[in-house]
Design an enzyme around this catalytic site. Structure first.
Site, PDB file in Angstrom:
ATOM      1  N   SER A 299      -0.363   5.899   4.116  1.00 25.43           N
ATOM      2  CA  SER A 299      -1.818   5.703   4.158  1.00 25.43           C
ATOM      3  C   SER A 299      -2.544   6.978   3.775  1.00 25.43           C
ATOM      4  O   SER A 299      -2.093   8.075   4.088  1.00 25.43           O
ATOM      5  CB  SER A 299      -2.262   5.286   5.557  1.00 25.43           C
ATOM      6  OG  SER A 299      -3.681   5.218   5.574  1.00 25.43           O
TER       7      SER A 299
ATOM      8  N   LYS B 112       2.520   0.178   9.708  1.00 28.52           N
ATOM      9  CA  LYS B 112       1.490   0.331   8.659  1.00 28.52           C
ATOM     10  C   LYS B 112       0.559  -0.896   8.652  1.00 28.52           C
ATOM     11  O   LYS B 112      -0.651  -0.768   8.449  1.00 28.52           O
ATOM     12  CB  LYS B 112       2.154   0.517   7.288  1.00 28.52           C
ATOM     13  CG  LYS B 112       1.168   0.500   6.108  1.00 28.52           C
ATOM     14  CD  LYS B 112       0.251   1.695   6.155  1.00 28.52           C
ATOM     15  CE  LYS B 112      -0.782   1.928   5.114  1.00 28.52           C
ATOM     16  NZ  LYS B 112      -1.130   1.180   4.022  1.00 28.52           N
TER      17      LYS B 112
ATOM     18  N   ALA C 223       3.274  -4.958  -3.767  1.00 28.59           N
ATOM     19  CA  ALA C 223       4.179  -5.564  -2.785  1.00 28.59           C
ATOM     20  C   ALA C 223       4.502  -7.001  -3.181  1.00 28.59           C
ATOM     21  O   ALA C 223       3.770  -7.632  -3.945  1.00 28.59           O
ATOM     22  CB  ALA C 223       3.530  -5.527  -1.407  1.00 28.59           C
TER      23      ALA C 223
ATOM     24  N   HIS D 216      -1.751  -0.426  11.442  1.00 32.07           N
ATOM     25  CA  HIS D 216      -2.690   0.633  11.017  1.00 32.07           C
ATOM     26  C   HIS D 216      -3.800   0.016  10.170  1.00 32.07           C
ATOM     27  O   HIS D 216      -4.991   0.262  10.387  1.00 32.07           O
ATOM     28  CB  HIS D 216      -1.945   1.708  10.214  1.00 32.07           C
ATOM     29  CG  HIS D 216      -2.839   2.614   9.420  1.00 32.07           C
ATOM     30  ND1 HIS D 216      -3.434   2.218   8.232  1.00 32.07           N
ATOM     31  CD2 HIS D 216      -3.277   3.871   9.643  1.00 32.07           C
ATOM     32  CE1 HIS D 216      -4.192   3.196   7.777  1.00 32.07           C
ATOM     33  NE2 HIS D 216      -4.115   4.212   8.608  1.00 32.07           N
ATOM     34  N   ASN D 217      -3.420  -0.798   9.196  1.00 28.34           N
ATOM     35  CA  ASN D 217      -4.436  -1.396   8.319  1.00 28.34           C
ATOM     36  C   ASN D 217      -5.325  -2.371   9.080  1.00 28.34           C
ATOM     37  O   ASN D 217      -6.518  -2.459   8.818  1.00 28.34           O
ATOM     38  CB  ASN D 217      -3.772  -2.104   7.137  1.00 28.34           C
ATOM     39  CG  ASN D 217      -3.266  -1.126   6.102  1.00 28.34           C
ATOM     40  OD1 ASN D 217      -3.008   0.037   6.418  1.00 28.34           O
ATOM     41  ND2 ASN D 217      -3.100  -1.559   4.885  1.00 28.34           N
TER      42      ASN D 217
ATOM     43  N   MET E 208      -1.201   5.379  -6.715  1.00 30.11           N
ATOM     44  CA  MET E 208      -0.459   5.974  -5.594  1.00 30.11           C
ATOM     45  C   MET E 208       0.792   6.714  -6.073  1.00 30.11           C
ATOM     46  O   MET E 208       1.057   7.840  -5.659  1.00 30.11           O
ATOM     47  CB  MET E 208      -0.061   4.887  -4.584  1.00 30.11           C
ATOM     48  CG  MET E 208      -1.203   4.286  -3.815  1.00 30.11           C
ATOM     49  SD  MET E 208      -2.068   5.481  -2.786  1.00 30.11           S
ATOM     50  CE  MET E 208      -0.932   5.698  -1.427  1.00 30.11           C
TER      51      MET E 208
ATOM     52  N   THR F  54       6.008  -1.307 -17.406  1.00 33.43           N
ATOM     53  CA  THR F  54       5.501  -1.619 -18.743  1.00 33.43           C
ATOM     54  C   THR F  54       5.159  -0.349 -19.494  1.00 33.43           C
ATOM     55  O   THR F  54       5.017   0.723 -18.912  1.00 33.43           O
ATOM     56  CB  THR F  54       4.250  -2.510 -18.698  1.00 33.43           C
ATOM     57  OG1 THR F  54       3.336  -1.928 -17.814  1.00 33.43           O
ATOM     58  CG2 THR F  54       4.586  -3.913 -18.279  1.00 33.43           C
TER      59      THR F  54
ATOM     60  N   GLU G  93      -7.751  -0.395  10.783  1.00 30.79           N
ATOM     61  CA  GLU G  93      -8.715   0.057   9.762  1.00 30.79           C
ATOM     62  C   GLU G  93      -9.774  -1.045   9.507  1.00 30.79           C
ATOM     63  O   GLU G  93     -10.974  -0.751   9.457  1.00 30.79           O
ATOM     64  CB  GLU G  93      -7.919   0.365   8.494  1.00 30.79           C
ATOM     65  CG  GLU G  93      -8.685   0.895   7.324  1.00 30.79           C
ATOM     66  CD  GLU G  93      -7.748   1.100   6.118  1.00 30.79           C
ATOM     67  OE1 GLU G  93      -6.703   1.782   6.258  1.00 30.79           O
ATOM     68  OE2 GLU G  93      -8.048   0.560   5.048  1.00 30.79           O
ATOM     69  N   TYR G  94      -9.323  -2.292   9.414  1.00 31.16           N
ATOM     70  CA  TYR G  94     -10.271  -3.410   9.264  1.00 31.16           C
ATOM     71  C   TYR G  94     -11.240  -3.416  10.448  1.00 31.16           C
ATOM     72  O   TYR G  94     -12.439  -3.617  10.287  1.00 31.16           O
ATOM     73  CB  TYR G  94      -9.535  -4.756   9.257  1.00 31.16           C
ATOM     74  CG  TYR G  94      -9.020  -5.249   7.930  1.00 31.16           C
ATOM     75  CD1 TYR G  94      -8.140  -4.490   7.164  1.00 31.16           C
ATOM     76  CD2 TYR G  94      -9.364  -6.513   7.450  1.00 31.16           C
ATOM     77  CE1 TYR G  94      -7.631  -4.972   5.966  1.00 31.16           C
ATOM     78  CE2 TYR G  94      -8.868  -7.000   6.250  1.00 31.16           C
ATOM     79  CZ  TYR G  94      -7.997  -6.229   5.513  1.00 31.16           C
ATOM     80  OH  TYR G  94      -7.500  -6.710   4.331  1.00 31.16           O
TER      81      TYR G  94
HETATM   82  P1  NBP Z   1      -0.770  -1.393  -7.521  1.00 29.17           P
HETATM   83  O1  NBP Z   1      -0.617  -2.026  -6.187  1.00 29.17           O
HETATM   84  O2  NBP Z   1      -1.911  -1.782  -8.366  1.00 29.17           O
HETATM   85  O3  NBP Z   1       0.604  -1.668  -8.325  1.00 29.17           O
HETATM   86  C1  NBP Z   1       0.725  -1.277  -9.660  1.00 29.17           C
HETATM   87  C2  NBP Z   1       2.127  -0.787  -9.967  1.00 29.17           C
HETATM   88  O4  NBP Z   1       3.067  -1.836  -9.701  1.00 29.17           O
HETATM   89  C3  NBP Z   1       2.236  -0.455 -11.449  1.00 29.17           C
HETATM   90  O5  NBP Z   1       3.045   0.692 -11.602  1.00 29.17           O
HETATM   91  C4  NBP Z   1       2.906  -1.695 -11.982  1.00 29.17           C
HETATM   92  O6  NBP Z   1       3.598  -1.481 -13.167  1.00 29.17           O
HETATM   93  C5  NBP Z   1       3.859  -2.002 -10.880  1.00 29.17           C
HETATM   94  N1  NBP Z   1       4.463  -3.335 -10.972  1.00 29.17           N
HETATM   95  C6  NBP Z   1       3.900  -4.551 -10.854  1.00 29.17           C
HETATM   96 BR1  NBP Z   1       2.123  -4.882 -10.630  1.00 29.17          BR
HETATM   97  N2  NBP Z   1       4.762  -5.551 -10.981  1.00 29.17           N
HETATM   98  C7  NBP Z   1       5.955  -4.945 -11.188  1.00 29.17           C
HETATM   99  C8  NBP Z   1       7.238  -5.430 -11.393  1.00 29.17           C
HETATM  100  N3  NBP Z   1       7.513  -6.730 -11.381  1.00 29.17           N
HETATM  101  N4  NBP Z   1       8.245  -4.534 -11.588  1.00 29.17           N
HETATM  102  C9  NBP Z   1       7.989  -3.213 -11.603  1.00 29.17           C
HETATM  103  N5  NBP Z   1       6.762  -2.677 -11.397  1.00 29.17           N
HETATM  104  C10 NBP Z   1       5.764  -3.539 -11.193  1.00 29.17           C
HETATM  105  O7  NBP Z   1      -0.724   0.210  -7.419  1.00 29.17           O
HETATM  106  P2  NBP Z   1      -1.183   1.207  -6.293  1.00 29.17           P
HETATM  107  O8  NBP Z   1      -2.588   0.944  -5.881  1.00 29.17           O
HETATM  108  O9  NBP Z   1      -0.782   2.549  -6.769  1.00 29.17           O
HETATM  109  O10 NBP Z   1      -0.274   0.814  -5.043  1.00 29.17           O
HETATM  110  C11 NBP Z   1       1.147   0.905  -5.054  1.00 29.17           C
HETATM  111  C12 NBP Z   1       1.634   0.375  -3.715  1.00 29.17           C
HETATM  112  O11 NBP Z   1       1.106   1.215  -2.672  1.00 29.17           O
HETATM  113  C13 NBP Z   1       1.152  -1.035  -3.390  1.00 29.17           C
HETATM  114  O12 NBP Z   1       2.134  -1.704  -2.651  1.00 29.17           O
HETATM  115  C14 NBP Z   1      -0.064  -0.806  -2.530  1.00 29.17           C
HETATM  116  O13 NBP Z   1      -0.330  -1.886  -1.668  1.00 29.17           O
HETATM  117  C15 NBP Z   1       0.337   0.445  -1.765  1.00 29.17           C
HETATM  118  N6  NBP Z   1      -0.776   1.276  -1.297  1.00 29.17           N
HETATM  119  C16 NBP Z   1      -1.887   1.441  -2.051  1.00 29.17           C
HETATM  120  C17 NBP Z   1      -2.921   2.252  -1.589  1.00 29.17           C
HETATM  121  C18 NBP Z   1      -4.169   2.486  -2.408  1.00 29.17           C
HETATM  122  O14 NBP Z   1      -5.096   3.105  -1.874  1.00 29.17           O
HETATM  123  N7  NBP Z   1      -4.210   2.075  -3.669  1.00 29.17           N
HETATM  124  C19 NBP Z   1      -2.787   2.899  -0.349  1.00 29.17           C
HETATM  125  C20 NBP Z   1      -1.604   2.724   0.374  1.00 29.17           C
HETATM  126  C21 NBP Z   1      -0.607   1.911  -0.098  1.00 29.17           C
HETATM  127  P3  NBP Z   1       2.925  -1.880 -14.589  1.00 29.17           P
HETATM  128  O15 NBP Z   1       2.165  -0.665 -15.020  1.00 29.17           O
HETATM  129  O16 NBP Z   1       4.127  -2.140 -15.389  1.00 29.17           O
HETATM  130  O17 NBP Z   1       2.080  -3.079 -14.390  1.00 29.17           O
END
Ligand code: NBP
Length: 487
Positions: free
Chosen positions: A136, A191, A84, A194-195, A17, A38, A198-199
């Site tokens: 979203s 949101k 989150a 919304h989700n 994202m 990281t 979506e479910y």
């Molecule tokens: P993820 O939800 O898989 O989160 C991965 C990211 O979080 C990586 O950059 C990771 O860094 C970082 N992170 C973590 Br895990 N722990 C951390 C910490 N303690 N400190 C700093 N960074 C940390 O990624 P995503 O799917 O891109 O989603 C991002 C957010 O958007 C989430 O909250 C998700 O629920 C929301 N979202 C996702 C979607 C979707 O379709 N994927 C849609 C809408 C909203 P790292 O590389 O160092 O591990």
């Protein structure tokens, strides 16, 4: 770094994202500074991004939190797109020592709205602003224009409005699918709902698929045609469209869908909607059933045992249902699902003092997000006519559609019941509807039972509301009654 060279916004979290949102912002003319926890360093995630998808574009690679903060123009806007929960709090703790008063932290992840309420207060007490925004649209939406639901510190809105609206999806008339939702955790709450919706939509579509496949016996190609067809009418929506694509998708000679295990995952936001509804005493039955259905799907071993003990196929009645009747049942159930979802928004808005604008929320969901559909315009229209509508089912359009689809809806649910096909969302929607329109329900008996065994008291139809009575049903009870409060 000279202020002119600094970035317009900082972004933390280069997962799917964050990376796509950063590219979206840059494509709209913003300079973006990016950081990931990281693998910092030029060989790591940031370096790979700068040398990869970000190459030759207007990005700054930041290799520490301090670097990131220093590289952004003041008042700073720093957006987090991370998992989150505790990662958000950890990042806030790391950021705060480097920030200046008036800086804005934006959390674009799927955070629990209770956490956002707390974070807004904590950061405002330190002189900073906090925006908790729902986003979203998944990966593609993030890149090309998601639906964005920002809430939090109202003073932050003028600071983040231009950039959030620039990257958001747009309606045909150019209106951005991003408007201020309200204070505190309002954005993340919307949101969450919304989700939840979506479910519900996904569960309803899977129930229609189940009836079409198992009752009418359509193969994948015919099913894809049906969903394509449905997508041309009042059910026109992203989820119906992708269902047709999924049904057609082949790996070599086999349909991929038939090789996908029937165990549904979940990341919590559906469950949060159900919990919020419980907290607000709001009967969000369809979404809650959709969450339970995913839980039931995950009980694979128990399902295997039960399928052996109770084999299907005992009922040999003639096939009577049509695809059009199933479509109508899906549509009617969807009307109920959205009526319930907006009812929850209304109750929570009253409880938390958010003053949500329901027509605008439906408008924000029209493009960019997963539940986008033509149908949402009907909700905006309904609230345009009556901003304080108690329940969408009281709107003329909803009423006429429910009445028109009711016979097919009842028939579809009956068909599922008689043939042993689980339709938890469609049938719970029908029970909700029947319950809602029941003038004299059977809850008088529940009140009598409560009073009989626990002196919980009851109100009477031949007396005004608010006066509570107790009867000594057995002759053995005293006159003492239990408190007549509700929780
Ligand atoms: P993820 O939800 O898989 O989160 C991965 C990211 O979080 C990586 O950059 C990771 O860094 C970082 N992170 C973590 Br895990 N722990 C951390 C910490 N303690 N400190 C700093 N960074 C940390 O990624 P995503 O799917 O891109 O989603 C991002 C957010 O958007 C989430 O909250 C998700 O629920 C929301 N979202 C996702 C979607 C979707 O379709 N994927 C849609 C809408 C909203 P790292 O590389 O160092 O591990």
């Amino acid at each position: 770094m000279d202020n002119k060279e600094k970035a317009d916004i900082g972004l933390i979290g280069l997962a799917v994202m964050g990376e796509n949102l950063a590219l979206n912002m840059e494509s709209k003319g913003y300079r973006v500074s990016v950081y990931n926890r990281t693998a910092p360093g030029e060989e790591g995630i940031v370096g790979r991004f700068i040398e990869g998808r970000g190459k030759g574009k207007n990005f700054i690679g930041a290799y520490s939190i301090n670097d990131l903060v220093e590289s952004v123009k003041t008042p700073r806007k720093i957006m987090m797109m991370v998992k989150a929960g505790s990662p958000v709090d950890e990042l806030i703790t790391q950021l705060v020592p480097y920030l200046s008063p008036g800086d804005v932290i934006i959390d674009g992840g799927n955070s629990d709205f209770h956490d956002t309420e707390r974070r807004v207060k904590e950061l405002e007490s330190k002189g900073f602003y906090f925006v908790g925004t729902g986003i979203s649209g998944g990966e593609i939406g993030a890149l090309h224009g998601p639906s964005i639901m920002p809430g939090g510190s109202p003073a932050a809105w003028p600071l983040v409005k231009n950039i959030l609206q620039a990257i958001a999806a747009k309606l045909d008339d150019g209106t951005p699918c991003c408007q201020w939702i309200g204070p505190g955790g309002a954005g993340h709450f919307v949101k969450t709902v919304h989700n939840g919706i979506e479910y519900g939509d996904m569960q309803l579509i899977s129930e229609a698929y189940s009836l079409l496949k198992n009752r009418i016996g359509l193969d994948n190609e015919s099913l894809a045609h049906v969903f394509d067809d449905w997508n041309k009418g009042e059910l026109d929506s992203y989820l119906i469209g992708i269902t047709a694509d999924i049904l057609r998708y082949k790996e070599k000679d086999t349909y991929l869908l038939d090789n996908i295990l029937d165990v549904a995952g979940q990341k919590g936001t559906g469950k949060w909607s159900a919990i919020a509804a419980m907290d607000e005493n709001d009967p969000l039955t369809l979404i809650t059933e959709a969450v339970y259905a995913r839980m039931l799907s995950a009980m694979q071993n128990e399902r295997k045992k039960a399928a052996e003990l109770y084999p299907s196929g005992g009922i040999q009645d003639e096939f009577i249902i049509t695809a059009e009747e199933i479509r109508q049942a899906l549509y009617a159930s969807k009307l109920i699902s959205y009526a319930q979802g907006f009812s929850l928004l209304r109750r929570a808005s009253g409880h938390y003092g958010w003053e949500l604008d329901y027509g605008t929320i439906a408008m924000i969901w029209r493009k960019g997000c997963i539940i986008r559909s033509v149908f949402l315009q009907k909700i905006t229209d309904a609230y345009g006519k009556h901003p304080n509508l108690e329940n969408l089912l009281f709107d003329d359009f909803f009423r006429s559609k429910i009445l028109a689809t009711l016979p097919a809806w009842r028939k579809s649910v009956a068909e599922g019941i008689m043939s042993g096909i689980a339709l938890p969302a469609m049938s719970s929607a029908l029970s909700y509807f029947d319950g809602l329109k029941t003038l004299h329900s059977a809850a008088n008996l529940i009140q009598a039972q409560r009073d009989y065994f626990g002196a919980h008291t009851y109100e009477r139809v031949d007396w005004e509301r608010g006066k509570f009575f107790h009867t000594n049903w057995t002759g053995e009870g005293g006159k003492t009654v239990s408190g007549s409060y509700n929780v």
